[in-house]
Design a protein around this motif. Structure first.
Motif, PDB file in Angstrom:
ATOM      1  N   GLY A  38      17.711  41.370   1.300  1.00  0.00           N
ATOM      2  CA  GLY A  38      17.412  42.359   2.332  1.00  0.00           C
ATOM      3  C   GLY A  38      18.406  42.199   3.452  1.00  0.00           C
ATOM      4  N   ALA A  39      18.609  43.281   4.190  1.00  0.00           N
ATOM      5  CA  ALA A  39      19.509  43.181   5.339  1.00  0.00           C
ATOM      6  C   ALA A  39      18.775  42.498   6.495  1.00  0.00           C
ATOM      7  CB  ALA A  39      19.982  44.566   5.743  1.00  0.00           C
ATOM      8  N   GLY A  41      13.634  52.750   2.735  1.00  0.00           N
ATOM      9  CA  GLY A  41      15.078  52.768   2.992  1.00  0.00           C
ATOM     10  C   GLY A  41      15.919  52.354   1.800  1.00  0.00           C
TER      11      GLY A  41
HETATM   12  O1  LIG Z   1      16.990  45.424   3.735  1.00  0.00           O
HETATM   13  C1  LIG Z   1      16.060  45.505   4.533  1.00  0.00           C
HETATM   14  O2  LIG Z   1      15.964  44.751   5.501  1.00  0.00           O
HETATM   15  C2  LIG Z   1      15.039  46.517   4.376  1.00  0.00           C
HETATM   16  O3  LIG Z   1      14.272  46.771   5.254  1.00  0.00           O
HETATM   17  C3  LIG Z   1      14.948  47.244   3.092  1.00  0.00           C
HETATM   18  O4  LIG Z   1      14.404  48.523   3.309  1.00  0.00           O
END
Ligand SMILES: O=C(O)C(=O)CO
Length: 335
Positions: free
Chosen positions: A86-87, A297
């Motif tokens: 995750g980002a 997302g």
């Molecule tokens: O990559 C992230 O932090 C997300 O929130 C994925 O939607």
């Protein structure tokens, strides 16, 4: 043999995982039903004994909770790397990791396309009333409540990006095609910003807000960014402006945003994220001009596979080369 843990199911990159760790580490699946079971099995003699690195996905929080100080504190001294998928890594207590000498990596880049297109969708829907229009069709209301006076073309409008990292930059490129005017605010000019993206430093932030037709939020959630978009910032946007958030719910003061929708200061909003997911404040449901998504997302097989591979690669590189490439900024100094 060295042991690594998969904490939160892999969905798309099973084969890649097998290939990457074949001959270099045993891969142990975290299958604890709850936190107590997890903590007990981190102890000597437990099923997770001897692990040196962890692949982590937020879905593991449904069973064992977030990687807070309690969990980080309970990890054996052998654990040196947490490769988060995750980002955003706000579910990991990075300070506790720092104190224990554990490095955390994330998956920047892999999330950019999917998250930026989600922001683009929310922005288009907010400008054009598409969310309300779809709700109308499904409830046999046709164009009831839809007014072209409240809908706008994107062409020529100003998109203000709060946080021009990978996702913000991808959104800028997509929105530029309309074309929209692109402005952004970071603490420092983004090194890879195109020349057509106008930079507004902190001293000129008010000017940027006043000129924005839409503000899209792309900053990570940290102590300093909680409620960064507060009443004051929202009121500096021009009347009728749109807010889009695909970052984290807590970056915006939700009550202030609701007040601004109620009194018409904001023209519309598009949200993919909320302060206490999966709860969504039911007051949003009353606003025809709110487009709401359930944090999707990065919900595409293409991007999720990229993210899994990127997180696993960080873990493999740690085993083979001593470090992965995507160390989170707060911990870069530990290497
Ligand atoms: O990559 C992230 O932090 C997300 O929130 C994925 O939607």
């Amino acid at each position: 043999m060295t042991r690594v843990m998969i904490c939160g199911d892999l969905v798309w990159a099973h084969q890649e995982c097998k290939d990457m760790f074949n001959g270099i580490a045993d891969v142990v699946a975290m299958d604890s039903p709850d936190r107590a079971h997890f903590l007990a099995n981190l102890k000597p003699g437990g099923k997770y004994e001897g692990i040196v690195g962890i692949y982590r996905h937020n879905v593991s929080a449904d069973f064992i909770g977030i990687f807070d100080r309690e969990i980080i504190g309970a990890l054996a001294g052998s654990v040196k790397w947490i490769a988060h998928n995750g980002a955003g890594y706000d579910q990991i207590d990075v300070q506790a990791c720092k104190e224990k000498g554990i490095i955390v990596s994330n998956t920047p880049g892999a999330v950019d396309d999917a998250t930026a297109t989600t922001a683009l969708y929310l922005m288009i829907s907010a400008f054009r009333q598409y969310s309300l229009a779809e709700r109308n069709v499904r409830t046999n209301k046709w164009k009831s409540g839809l007014h072209s006076g409240k809908a706008h073309d994107l062409t020529g409008k100003t998109l203000a990006i709060l946080g021009l990292g990978g996702i913000g930059l991808r959104l800028a490129e997509l929105a530029r095609a309309f074309p929209m005017r692109i402005v952004y605010h970071n603490r420092h000019p983004a090194p890879n910003a195109p020349e057509w993206a106008e930079y507004y430093p902190t001293e000129k932030l008010d000017e940027m807000l006043a000129s924005a037709d839409v503000l899209s939020v792309h900053v990570p959630l940290r102590k300093e960014t909680e409620h960064l978009v507060d009443e004051t910032m929202i009121r500096k946007l021009k009347k009728g402006a749109i807010i889009v958030n695909t970052a984290r719910g807590k970056v915006i003061d939700e009550e202030a945003m609701i007040r601004a929708l109620q009194d018409g200061h904001l023209g519309a909003i598009g949200l993919d994220v909320y302060p206490n997911e999966p709860e969504v404040n039911p007051r949003f449901f009353d606003f025809p001009n709110a487009t709401l998504l359930p944090h999707m997302g990065t919900e595409t097989c293409d991007s999720q596979k990229k993210m899994e591979i990127r997180a696993l690669t960080n873990l493999k590189d740690f085993l083979q080369k001593g470090a992965g490439t995507d160390v989170v900024p707060e911990l870069k100094g530990l290497l």
